[in-house]
Design a protein around this motif. Structure first.
Motif, short mmCIF file in Angstrom:
data_model
loop_
_atom_site.label_atom_id
_atom_site.label_comp_id
_atom_site.label_asym_id
_atom_site.label_seq_id
_atom_site.Cartn_x
_atom_site.Cartn_y
_atom_site.Cartn_z
N ARG A 169 -3.51 8.06 -1.16
CA ARG A 169 -4.79 8.57 -0.65
C ARG A 169 -5.18 9.88 -1.33
N ARG A 198 -11.04 7.64 3.20
CA ARG A 198 -9.76 7.24 2.61
C ARG A 198 -8.61 7.23 3.61
N LEU A 217 -8.03 3.87 5.57
CA LEU A 217 -7.80 2.63 4.83
C LEU A 217 -6.45 2.67 4.13
N GLU A 218 -5.98 1.48 3.76
CA GLU A 218 -4.74 1.36 2.99
C GLU A 218 -5.11 1.20 1.51
N TRP A 219 -4.33 1.86 0.63
CA TRP A 219 -4.64 1.88 -0.79
C TRP A 219 -3.50 1.27 -1.60
N THR A 220 -3.89 0.35 -2.48
CA THR A 220 -2.93 -0.49 -3.20
C THR A 220 -3.18 -0.39 -4.70
N ALA A 237 0.84 -1.20 0.00
CA ALA A 237 0.00 0.00 0.00
C ALA A 237 0.87 1.25 0.00
N THR A 275 -6.08 2.87 -7.82
CA THR A 275 -5.75 2.41 -6.47
C THR A 275 -7.04 2.10 -5.74
N GLN A 276 -7.10 0.92 -5.14
CA GLN A 276 -8.27 0.49 -4.39
C GLN A 276 -7.82 -0.11 -3.07
N SER A 277 -8.79 -0.38 -2.20
CA SER A 277 -8.48 -0.87 -0.86
C SER A 277 -8.98 -2.30 -0.68
N SER A 308 0.69 5.28 1.29
CA SER A 308 -0.06 6.30 2.01
C SER A 308 -0.26 7.54 1.14
N ASP A 328 -9.08 -3.83 2.18
CA ASP A 328 -9.91 -3.81 3.38
C ASP A 328 -11.33 -3.35 3.06
#
Length: 263
Positions: free
Chosen positions: A174, A182, A185-188, A169, A216-218, A171, A220
């Motif tokens: 975001r 946003r 959550l972690e964004w990958t 991910a 980028t999506q999460s 930071s 979680d």
């Protein structure tokens, strides 16, 4: 002696800047991509330096995929003033292995930037294929598409798309996310592959794909709120998936016919 040398170096640099006039140039925001795709997070200026000027600009007319395309001179001279610049998508078209591959770049802006010409940052890459191509052929057509080969890499599907996550991910990513939560959550890096005709069940690498979104999506977010629409699957680009696909499938049980009786 070191202090004197540093002062001399600074003075020489300032003199060079004044002679060349570089210091009079407008400030240009430089960014860096968040992930290995090389696009997400770039400024529009950096994207143009990387790919050249786009062949067209398009803007979406509704929530559906309905677009209007503009020639660059027309966009810059007139339509850019009617449509917010961040709503215009830069379009590049390539022909690879006999397939038309069209890239469209969507942008976002810093909400705190109140300048007249706000810097645009790439938030999504939409890649369309004409005609549709098999799942297995996409890496050869899209150099930026490097899906994980780990069978346990987070992968999901519905009846019309496949969602693949890859890597750690970021930071910083975001910044290009519109999700209200946003920051929690972690964004990958995510690849989402769409099929207009629907995906077969069971899924195979021969399934036809019309377009790919790089964004980028999460993970979680998917697991917490979207688990009813996102079915977990084995990563289709893993060796294990290929072996599973080659394994003989159990015969489908025949349905017992139901007799029809006269009324």
């Amino acid at each position: 002696m070191l202090l004197r040398l540093s002062i001399h170096t600074i003075f020489s640099s300032l003199l060079l800047l004044s002679i060349t006039g570089i210091w009079l140039q407008p400030f240009v925001v430089l960014a860096a991509p968040y992930f290995e795709d090389g696009y997400l997070g770039l400024t529009q200026t950096e994207l143009h330096l990387k790919l050249g000027m786009p062949q067209a600009v398009r803007d979406r007319k509704s929530a559906l995929r309905v677009f209007t395309y503009y020639a660059i001179p027309d966009w810059e001279k007139y339509f850019r003033k009617l449509v917010s610049p961040e709503n215009g998508e830069d379009v590049y078209t390539f022909t690879r292995n006999g397939i038309e591959v069209r890239y469209s770049f969507s942008y976002t802006v810093d909400p705190n930037d109140e300048s007249e010409n706000r810097t645009l940052f790439v938030r999504l890459v939409d890649i369309e294929f004409s005609p549709a191509v098999p799942l297995a052929q996409i890496p050869a057509l899209v150099p930026e598409f490097h899906p994980s080969e780990d069978p346990a890499s987070p992968s999901f599907r519905s009846n019309i798309w496949i969602l693949l996550f890859k890597g750690a991910a970021s930071s910083q990513a975001r910044f290009i996310v519109k999700e209200a939560t946003r920051d929690k959550l972690e964004w990958t890096l995510a690849y989402q592959l769409f099929s207009l005709q629907g995906l077969p069940d069971p899924l195979t690498t021969k399934a036809l794909v019309d377009r790919v979104e790089i964004s980028t999506q999460s993970v979680d977010l998917v697991k917490q709120r979207q688990r009813h629409t996102h079915d977990p699957i084995l990563n289709p680009y893993s060796r294990e998936f290929s072996q599973h696909a080659l394994a003989p499938q159990p015969p489908t049980a025949k349905k017992i016919p139901i007799p029809k009786y006269a009324d």
